[in-house]
Design an enzyme around this catalytic site. Structure first.
Site, PDB file in Angstrom:
ATOM      1  N   ASP A  75      -3.362 -10.330  -1.038  1.00 31.83           N
ATOM      2  CA  ASP A  75      -3.234  -9.448  -1.926  1.00 31.83           C
ATOM      3  C   ASP A  75      -2.291  -9.604  -3.057  1.00 31.83           C
ATOM      4  OD1 ASP A  75      -1.100  -9.051  -0.312  1.00 31.83           O
ATOM      5  OD2 ASP A  75      -1.915  -7.157   0.624  1.00 31.83           O
ATOM      6  N   ASP A 144       1.303   2.269   8.305  1.00 28.78           N
ATOM      7  CA  ASP A 144       0.181   3.271   8.701  1.00 28.78           C
ATOM      8  C   ASP A 144      -1.017   2.525   8.724  1.00 28.78           C
ATOM      9  OD1 ASP A 144      -0.136   1.651   5.986  1.00 28.78           O
ATOM     10  OD2 ASP A 144      -0.510   3.342   4.807  1.00 28.78           O
ATOM     11  N   HIS A 146      -2.301  -0.136   7.531  1.00 27.14           N
ATOM     12  CA  HIS A 146      -3.301  -0.839   6.622  1.00 27.14           C
ATOM     13  C   HIS A 146      -3.377  -2.363   6.898  1.00 27.14           C
ATOM     14  CE1 HIS A 146       0.398  -0.732   3.835  1.00 27.14           C
ATOM     15  NE2 HIS A 146       0.257  -2.205   3.914  1.00 27.14           N
ATOM     16  N   GLU A 151      -5.373   0.841   2.447  1.00 28.31           N
ATOM     17  CA  GLU A 151      -4.833   1.765   2.632  1.00 28.31           C
ATOM     18  C   GLU A 151      -5.942   2.664   3.691  1.00 28.31           C
ATOM     19  OE1 GLU A 151      -2.027   1.827   2.625  1.00 28.31           O
ATOM     20  OE2 GLU A 151      -1.013   1.788   0.706  1.00 28.31           O
TER      21      GLU A 151
HETATM   22  C1  GLP Z   1       2.263  -5.075   2.656  1.00 26.22           C
HETATM   23  C2  GLP Z   1       1.195  -6.137   2.578  1.00 26.22           C
HETATM   24  C3  GLP Z   1       0.522  -6.282   4.022  1.00 26.22           C
HETATM   25  C4  GLP Z   1       1.508  -6.523   4.955  1.00 26.22           C
HETATM   26  C5  GLP Z   1       2.379  -4.984   4.930  1.00 26.22           C
HETATM   27  C6  GLP Z   1       3.567  -4.958   5.968  1.00 26.22           C
HETATM   28  O1  GLP Z   1       1.845  -3.753   2.468  1.00 26.22           O
HETATM   29  N1  GLP Z   1       0.155  -5.850   1.540  1.00 26.22           N
HETATM   30  O2  GLP Z   1      -0.223  -7.194   3.874  1.00 26.22           O
HETATM   31  O3  GLP Z   1       0.717  -6.562   6.038  1.00 26.22           O
HETATM   32  O4  GLP Z   1       3.034  -4.960   3.623  1.00 26.22           O
HETATM   33  O5  GLP Z   1       4.471  -5.823   5.616  1.00 26.22           O
HETATM   34  P1  GLP Z   1       5.844  -6.227   6.841  1.00 26.22           P
HETATM   35  O6  GLP Z   1       5.250  -7.364   7.357  1.00 26.22           O
HETATM   36  O7  GLP Z   1       6.824  -6.338   5.877  1.00 26.22           O
HETATM   37  O8  GLP Z   1       6.015  -5.127   7.511  1.00 26.22           O
END
Ligand code: GLP
Length: 262
Positions: A75, A144, A146, A151
């Site tokens: 993303d 959450d 995702h 989402e």
């Molecule tokens: C963002 C990204 C996700 C990722 C999430 C969790 O929302 N778009 O791909 O999995 O963050 O991030 P973290 O690994 O910092 O908890």
């Protein structure tokens, strides 16, 4: 689904990195490696940082080469230029691509500045198809539940598209924008849940107590659009690598099952 539980974030990262390195090396040594590259899906966030550090180390030690690897990132924020401090393009180059032997032409990241974001998403999805699909998608999960930026209530069949970020995610990601919620982009371009599900293998990283609810929904609760990551229960080859803290909400029986069957 397999669940690999390690004591710490570092041990989880090392396990996941070695698993992927093994896959890349096996592909390169096989006849398929001469015909097509290994196609690797990659995430951003704090979860994969340990894996990326291990990739860099292994590449320097000559234990893996990324010359025959093509990557597709999950993303990108809409409206951030590549050189913005918080763009995922910059994150990936700072934390991985600038330190390994990958051909820059083999790096694919959605263009958050595209004039027509929907067309950019279609182009991305088509390019994945042209490569014959993703061999292994590495991912994380939001608090959450995702996956990528899908989402809650995003279709579990969704393809790459533009996503509106929820309040939860904006709050969670404000830490990267000086704690200023208003600076976090409100939309992003993201691969779909269906795009991830099409990968031959999916490896998800969940660490820390704040991911415990997401891990419970991913492993123990019914598949639900409220926790898009739970779609992975329907994937034929999904592996979840986690640390002890992320297991805080699993039942003892589930925890023991995966510990014993590993
Ligand atoms: C963002 C990204 C996700 C990722 C999430 C969790 O929302 N778009 O791909 O999995 O963050 O991030 P973290 O690994 O910092 O908890």
């Amino acid at each position: 689904m397999k669940v690999i539980i390690r004591n710490t974030y570092e041990e989880m990262s090392r396990w996941a990195a070695e698993y992927i390195i093994g896959r890349i090396n096996a592909h390169n040594a096989s006849p398929a490696g001469a015909i097509r590259p290994f196609v690797l899906g990659l995430p951003t966030g704090s979860s994969p940082l340990g894996v990326y550090a291990e990739f860099i180390k292994a590449n320097r030690e000559g234990r893996v080469s990324f010359k025959n690897v093509v990557t597709f990132n999950m993303d990108e924020y809409a409206g951030l230029t590549r050189d913005h401090e918080q763009s995922y393009w910059k994150f990936m180059h700072d934390n991985l691509f600038d330190h390994i032997d990958i051909d820059p032409e083999n790096v694919n990241i959605l263009n958050g500045m595209a004039e027509d974001p929907e067309a950019e998403c279609r182009r991305y999805e088509d390019k994945i198809t042209e490569y014959g699909g993703i061999d292994l998608f590495l991912g994380g999960s939001g608090v959450d539940g995702h996956i990528a930026f899908n989402e809650p209530f995003t279709s579990l069949n969704s393809r790459t598209g533009v996503r509106k970020l929820t309040y939860d995610t904006l709050l969670a990601n404000a830490r990267f924008f000086g704690g200023d919620f208003s600076k976090v982009p409100k939309t992003a371009l993201s691969v779909g849940v269906g795009t991830v599900m099409d990968a031959a293998e999916v490896l998800l990283l969940l660490s820390g107590h704040n991911k415990a609810r997401a891990l419970r929904h991913l492993v123990e609760e019914p598949v639900s659009g409220k926790w898009t990551v739970s779609a992975l229960q329907l994937h034929p080859a999904a592996i979840i690598a986690c640390d002890e803290d992320a297991c805080d909400e699993l039942t003892v029986g589930t925890y023991k099952y995966f510990k014993e069957t590993e």
